[in-house]
Design a protein around this motif. Sequence first.
Motif, PDB file in Angstrom:
ATOM      1  N   LEU A   2       0.826  -1.211   0.000  1.00 23.54           N
ATOM      2  CA  LEU A   2       0.000   0.000   0.000  1.00 23.54           C
ATOM      3  C   LEU A   2       0.856   1.254   0.000  1.00 23.54           C
ATOM      4  CD1 LEU A   2      -2.753  -1.079   2.518  1.00 23.54           C
ATOM      5  CD2 LEU A   2      -2.980  -0.833   0.054  1.00 23.54           C
ATOM      6  N   ASP A   3       1.976   1.219   0.716  1.00 24.50           N
ATOM      7  CA  ASP A   3       2.863   2.382   0.746  1.00 24.50           C
ATOM      8  C   ASP A   3       3.463   2.657  -0.624  1.00 24.50           C
ATOM      9  OD1 ASP A   3       2.417   2.771   3.444  1.00 24.50           O
ATOM     10  OD2 ASP A   3       4.113   1.505   4.022  1.00 24.50           O
ATOM     11  N   ARG A   7       2.933   6.012  -2.674  1.00 25.05           N
ATOM     12  CA  ARG A   7       4.118   6.800  -3.022  1.00 25.05           C
ATOM     13  C   ARG A   7       4.190   7.075  -4.519  1.00 25.05           C
ATOM     14  NH1 ARG A   7       8.867   3.331  -2.606  1.00 25.05           N
ATOM     15  NH2 ARG A   7       8.379   2.987  -4.770  1.00 25.05           N
ATOM     16  N   ASP A   8       3.865   6.066  -5.312  1.00 26.26           N
ATOM     17  CA  ASP A   8       3.938   6.203  -6.770  1.00 26.26           C
ATOM     18  C   ASP A   8       2.632   6.705  -7.384  1.00 26.26           C
ATOM     19  OD1 ASP A   8       6.503   5.296  -6.553  1.00 26.26           O
ATOM     20  OD2 ASP A   8       6.024   3.246  -7.147  1.00 26.26           O
ATOM     21  N   ARG A   9       1.690   7.066  -6.516  1.00 27.29           N
ATOM     22  CA  ARG A   9       0.379   7.585  -6.939  1.00 27.29           C
ATOM     23  C   ARG A   9      -0.345   6.629  -7.881  1.00 27.29           C
ATOM     24  NH1 ARG A   9       0.976  14.075  -7.461  1.00 27.29           N
ATOM     25  NH2 ARG A   9       1.809  14.371  -5.403  1.00 27.29           N
ATOM     26  N   MET A  22     -16.390   1.262  -5.439  1.00 27.50           N
ATOM     27  CA  MET A  22     -15.602   1.601  -4.256  1.00 27.50           C
ATOM     28  C   MET A  22     -14.355   2.398  -4.643  1.00 27.50           C
ATOM     29  SD  MET A  22     -13.948  -0.904  -1.413  1.00 27.50           S
ATOM     30  CE  MET A  22     -15.365  -1.081  -0.390  1.00 27.50           C
ATOM     31  N   ASP A  23     -14.118   3.462  -3.922  1.00 30.50           N
ATOM     32  CA  ASP A  23     -12.924   4.281  -4.132  1.00 30.50           C
ATOM     33  C   ASP A  23     -11.776   3.666  -3.347  1.00 30.50           C
ATOM     34  OD1 ASP A  23     -10.970   6.187  -4.446  1.00 30.50           O
ATOM     35  OD2 ASP A  23     -12.022   7.742  -3.322  1.00 30.50           O
ATOM     36  N   LEU A  24     -10.824   3.058  -4.038  1.00 30.80           N
ATOM     37  CA  LEU A  24      -9.720   2.377  -3.369  1.00 30.80           C
ATOM     38  C   LEU A  24      -8.567   3.315  -3.033  1.00 30.80           C
ATOM     39  CD1 LEU A  24      -9.745  -0.982  -5.335  1.00 30.80           C
ATOM     40  CD2 LEU A  24     -10.653  -0.508  -3.069  1.00 30.80           C
ATOM     41  N   THR A  25      -8.822   4.609  -3.129  1.00 27.09           N
ATOM     42  CA  THR A  25      -7.831   5.600  -2.693  1.00 27.09           C
ATOM     43  C   THR A  25      -8.371   6.421  -1.523  1.00 27.09           C
ATOM     44  OG1 THR A  25      -8.621   7.255  -4.273  1.00 27.09           O
ATOM     45  CG2 THR A  25      -6.864   5.779  -5.012  1.00 27.09           C
TER      46      THR A  25
END
Length: 60
Positions: A2-3, A7-9, A22-25
């Motif tokens: 997840l990190d 980090r890489d957007r 579902m918004d996974l961000t």
Amino acid sequence: MLDVLHRDRLAQRIHAGAFSAMDLTARHPRTGELLSTVKFMVQTPAAAGELQRDLQRELT
């Protein structure tokens, strides 16, 4: 995992089915942490893939 995605957007996206909306961000408004439902939706397929890989390794 997840990190690295954050980090890489990058974001995981579900294209069809019940979870496609579902918004996974999504992040918690006060803490900025990923929501627990998002963590679950990302980590569950990763865990299933790891299980499958381990089972295949044990069989060979």
